[in-house]
Motif scaffolding. Structure first.
Motif, PDB file in Angstrom:
ATOM      1  N   PRO A 169       0.831  -1.213   0.000  1.00 62.26           N
ATOM      2  CA  PRO A 169       0.000   0.000   0.000  1.00 62.26           C
ATOM      3  C   PRO A 169       0.863   1.260   0.000  1.00 62.26           C
ATOM      4  O   PRO A 169       1.870   1.336   0.714  1.00 62.26           O
ATOM      5  CB  PRO A 169      -0.807  -0.129   1.296  1.00 62.26           C
ATOM      6  N   ALA A 213      -2.020  -3.778  -2.106  1.00 55.50           N
ATOM      7  CA  ALA A 213      -2.873  -2.853  -2.858  1.00 55.50           C
ATOM      8  C   ALA A 213      -2.793  -3.196  -4.332  1.00 55.50           C
ATOM      9  O   ALA A 213      -1.799  -3.766  -4.808  1.00 55.50           O
ATOM     10  CB  ALA A 213      -2.435  -1.408  -2.624  1.00 55.50           C
ATOM     11  N   ASN A 259      -7.242  -1.687  -1.338  1.00 48.73           N
ATOM     12  CA  ASN A 259      -6.295  -2.044  -0.295  1.00 48.73           C
ATOM     13  C   ASN A 259      -6.851  -3.266   0.435  1.00 48.73           C
ATOM     14  O   ASN A 259      -7.930  -3.209   1.025  1.00 48.73           O
ATOM     15  CB  ASN A 259      -6.106  -0.892   0.689  1.00 48.73           C
TER      16      ASN A 259
END
Length: 325
Positions: A36, A45, A89
Motif C-alpha cells: 500500500p 494494494a 487495499n
C-alpha cells in the motif's frame, strides 16, 4: 494466502463481475499487487480498478466498489478498503497465514518457484560481441528467459543487442563460480571488479553470504533429521517475517530479469534473500535440553523454502549451490 493466490483471487473477482454483467470489459491477463502506498492500508494494494475503468466506461470508484464486494466474500480476505481514485487495499486474515501459504507454495514448486509464462512462445534473439562478460551474461539471460516460457538464441555480430561493460581482465583465475558472480552481479553498465575479494570466505563477500546461507540450510536439515524432526510449515508468530517480502517478490524478480535481460537483478535479489535468512538460522534448532516443537519445524520449513530460492537462483546464474561450505 500467498501473493500469487491473492492475485488470482482478485482476477477471479473481476471475472465473476464480468460474468454477472456488472462490468462490461475483458478481464486482464494478470493482476499486479504492491505494498500500500501513502494513504493506503492493509497488506497489499492493486490498481486493477483504475486499469479497467476506461475500457469498462465506468469511473474507477464504481469499478472498485464492484470488486470490493466480490473480494469481501473471498476466503482469506479480512477487509478491503478503497482509497484515492480507486485503489483496492486488501487486508488478509493473518500475516502468519500468508507466510505459511507462501512457504507451502515454495516447497511445492521447489527450485522452480517463480517460473511463469510471461514470455511463453516467444523467441528472444541475443546478439552479443565476442567478449567474456557478454557471453556469460547472455548465457544467464537464456536460462532465465526459459523460466518464463521463452527461448533465447545467442548470436554474434552486428547489430549487437546485449553489450555489458567488458571485464577489465580475464576472470578465469577466480574459478568458475566467483568469475560468473563477478561478471553477473554488477549492472550491465557498471564495470565489473575482477579481484580476489570474490574468493574471501567471510561476510564481506556477497557471493559467500549467498552460498553460505544455502549451505547452512542444508546443514540444518541434516541436523534436524538427526534430532528426529522435519520441516512443517506453520505459525511463526512474527519470526521470519523479514523473509516474507523477498520470497514473495521472487516471481516478480524472475520476470523482470527475463524481460529486461538483466541477470544482475536476480543476483542482487539472492543477496537480499540470504541477508534476510541468515539471522533466522540460529533459531531453527532446539537449544540445550529444549525439545523440538512446532515452532522449530515451522522455522526449518521457512529456511528450506528460502534455501530452495537460493539454490534455484544460483543455478540460473550458472553458479554451484554447495551442500557444505
Amino acid at each position: 494466502m500467498t501473493p500469487a493466490e491473492l492475485s488470482r483471487t482478485v482476477l477471479d473477482a473481476v471475472c465473476r463481475a464480468v460474468d454477472a454483467g456488472e462490468l462490461d470489459v475483458a478481464p486482464p491477463e494478470r493482476v499486479t499487487l504492491t505494498e500500500p502506498g501513502p494513504g493506503g492500508c492493509g497488506d497489499f494494494a492493486t490498481n486493477v480498478a483504475l486499469r479497467l475503468a476506461r475500457p469498462a466506461a465506468r469511473t474507477p470508484l464504481y469499478v472498485a466498489d464492484i470488486l470490493r464486494a466480490r473480494l469481501l466474500d473471498a476466503d482469506g480476505v479480512r477487509d478491503v478498503v478503497v482509497t484515492g481514485p480507486g485503489f483496492l487495499n486488501i487486508s488478509l486474515r493473518a500475516r502468519d497465514d500468508l507466510l505459511t501459504g507462501l512457504v507451502r507454495e515454495i516447497r511445492a514448486r521447489g527450485t522452480e518457484y517463480g517460473y511463469g509464462d510471461a514470455l511463453a512462445g516467444r523467441t528472444v534473439v541475443l546478439r552479443v560481441p565476442y567478449e567474456v562478460r557478454a557471453e556469460v551474461v547472455a548465457d544467464a539471460v537464456a536460462r532465465i528467459v526459459a523460466t518464463q516460457g521463452g527461448r533465447a538464441e545467442i548470436e554474434h555480430g552486428e547489430p549487437v543487442t546485449l553489450r555489458p561493460v567488458p571485464a577489465p581482465e580475464d576472470p578465469a583465475p577466480l574459478g568458475p563460480d566467483a568469475a560468473r558472480w563477478a561478471l553477473l552481479h554488477p549492472a550491465p553498465h557498471d564495470r565489473p571488479r575482477i579481484t580476489a575479494d570474490h574468493l574471501v570466505q567471510r561476510e564481506i563477500n556477497p557471493l559467500f553470504r549467498v552460498r553460505y546461507a544455502h549451505a547452512r540450510v542444508r546443514a540444518l536439515t541434516r541436523n534436524a533429521h538427526d534430532l528426529g524432526f522435519a520441516a512443517e510449515p506453520g505459525e511463526l508468530n512474527g519470526t521470519g517475517t523479514p523473509l516474507q517480502t523477498p520470497l514473495a517478490d521472487h516471481p516478480r524478480i524472475l520476470r523482470a530479469a527475463a524481460t529486461r535481460h538483466a541477470p544482475d537483478r536476480l543476483a542482487r535479489h539472492l543477496l537480499t534473500v540470504a541477508d534476510a535468512l541468515l539471522p533466522l538460522l540460529s533459531e531453527v534448532l532446539p537449544v540445550g535440553e529444549e525439545k523440538p516443537g512446532a515452532a522449530h519445524r515451522a522455522r526449518l520449513a521457512l529456511a528450506e523454502a528460502a534455501g530452495a530460492v537460493l539454490a534455484g537462483g544460483l543455478s540460473l546464474l550458472g553458479i554451484d549451490a554447495p551442500e557444505h561450505l
